[in-house]
Every structure is written in C-alpha cells, then in structure tokens.
Design an enzyme around this catalytic site. Structure first.
Site, PDB file in Angstrom:
ATOM      1  N   ASP A   9      56.467  12.252 -34.717  1.00  0.00           N
ATOM      2  CA  ASP A   9      55.378  13.067 -34.191  1.00  0.00           C
ATOM      3  C   ASP A   9      55.369  12.939 -32.659  1.00  0.00           C
ATOM      4  OD1 ASP A   9      52.792  14.491 -34.223  1.00  0.00           O
ATOM      5  OD2 ASP A   9      51.991  12.548 -33.595  1.00  0.00           O
ATOM      6  N   ASP A  11      52.279  14.168 -30.035  1.00  0.00           N
ATOM      7  CA  ASP A  11      51.000  13.823 -29.396  1.00  0.00           C
ATOM      8  C   ASP A  11      50.310  12.689 -30.150  1.00  0.00           C
ATOM      9  OD1 ASP A  11      48.844  13.782 -27.730  1.00  0.00           O
ATOM     10  OD2 ASP A  11      48.277  15.876 -28.010  1.00  0.00           O
TER      11      ASP A  11
END
Length: 256
Positions: A9, A11
C-alpha cells in the site's frame, strides 16, 4: 517467512499524506537492493501510475518504474478486458480514470454503454448520477472502482468512491462489481502481475479494513504496519490477526 514478492500500500505505509515515512522509503530501497519483486497496489483512481511514479520520486525519495504501480484503474481495465462485453463505457471519475480507460481502447458513451464505471469524482453532480442510473437500468454492467466510503484529507474524512457507488446502487437496486482492495479482483490481478503464488507474497499495509483484509480474504500473508489508519491499540481486538505486525517497517526482517 522469506517472501519472494511484496504487494505494498502507499498512503499511510510508504508515506502519510504529504509527510515522509523514512522507514517506508528505506523498506522500498531494501527491496530494490535485494532485487525482490514488488508492486504498489492502490485504490486511488484520481492519479495515473505515471503521476504516482513522479510523486514518489519528487516527494518521497523513491525512484520506481511505472510497471511497479498497480492502481484500481488498471485493475478495472483488466477486468473489463476479461469480461469482453463491448467497448462503450460511461465513467464517473477523474481524468486519471477516464483517460486510462479511453487509452485502453474504450469509447465514452452516455446513452447505451456496455459498462458504467464509478470512481471518485470531485465534480460529480446529479446529472452524472442520472446518466449512470439510466444506463444501468438499460443493462450496462455496473463497476465500482473501490469500496472506500471515505478518504482522509486535511479537512477530515470526505466522501470516497464507495459513497458515490452506494448512491447509484440505491437508485438502481443493482449490486456493483467492486474492483479495489479488499476485493478479490485487484488482488488476483496483482498476483498475476508479480507472477508468483499467493503464499509466496505478502501484502503490506496500514489499514486493516482494506490492505490487511485484502490479504486475509484472498489467501495472501499480511504485514500490518501501525503507522497509519489502524492504531497499535486496535491490534489485539482485530477479528482475524494479520500474519505479521510491526510498529515501523524498519523492524521488518527480510531474512526471517
């Protein structure tokens, strides 16, 4: 466990909003030094992979090829190509979503599209919702890019793509196919892109509801880092424990 590939991932994991996470940057640099395959997997459809690549290089000290960035937009296009229902589409979304779909050979059609695709759209209005609703009622295949009901911003939690999708679902009474994390479509495609078996790969993220459930629900080992959405004090109460939990990616042992 020595993993052969990483799904990561962005953010909250590699950076946080506009702030750097040095341990996240070092984690990617270590993957690159060891030549371990990785793919950044993001539900964000407002940015193209090229924009993400440039942002990582400019703001977060990470140089990475565009081929290592897999967005919900790309997964949506891969899904549409697999379905092969036609080449006409109506899109609610930002330029990052629309342009990529058109570049993949699809034609925007407001009247009788084969697909209706809904992602986050900062300029959405009633007329766009009306066109999407009518097209789905006529039989268009209803696709939602990702299920995120909210997006974190400096102003607070704003409506995300999932909220827009929910409005059209309520208006049409048709359940959409959802592409992004934690759903199977984006994860299956990401694994396909890496060319590895799912047990050889680990999903790395900060959000239990999207990143970690994406792994758990799809048979992929998981690494939760508590630098973003899911807080350290929540870990003991999670319904299904992640495979691994760290407070910082600096704690991760690639050789364990």
């Amino acid at each position: 466990m020595h993993y052969k590939g990483y799904l990561i991932d962005l953010d909250g994991t590699i950076y946080k909003g506009k702030s750097r996470i040095p341990a996240g940057e070092a984690f990617v640099h270590e993957l690159q030094a060891r030549e371990i395959p990785y793919l950044f997997v993001t539900n964000n459809t407002t940015r193209t992979p090229e924009t993400v690549r440039d942002m990582l290089a400019t703001h977060f000290n990470i140089e990475t090829p565009v081929s290592t960035i897999y967005t919900a937009t790309l997964a949506t296009i891969d899904y549409m190509n697999d379905q092969n229902l036609g080449k006409k589409v109506y899109v609610i979304g930002e330029a990052g979503l629309k342009d990529a779909i058109e570049e993949a050979g699809y034609i925007i059609d407001e009247e009788a599209p084969d697909y209706v695709v809904i992602g986050l759209d900062w300029q959405v209005d009633y007329e766009k919702f009306a066109k999407a609703t009518l097209a789905i009622q006529k039989g268009a295949h209803f696709i939602g890019t990702n299920p995120d009901l909210n997006i974190p911003t400096e102003r607070g939690l704003l409506p995300g793509a999932g909220s827009l999708i929910a409005l059209v679902e309520a208006a049409t009474r048709v359940k959409p196919v959802i592409i992004g994390k934690p759903k199977a479509i984006i994860m299956d495609k990401a694994i396909e892109h890496l060319g590895l078996e799912r047990e050889e790969v680990v999903m790395v993220g900060d959000n239990y509801l999207t990143d970690i459930r994406a792994g758990i629900d799809n048979g992929i080992p998981t690494l939760l880092v508590t630098t973003g959405f899911t807080k350290p004090e929540e870990v003991s109460t999670l319904p299904i424990a992640p495979t691994h939990v760290v407070a910082s990616l600096a704690e991760w042992d690639f050789d364990a």
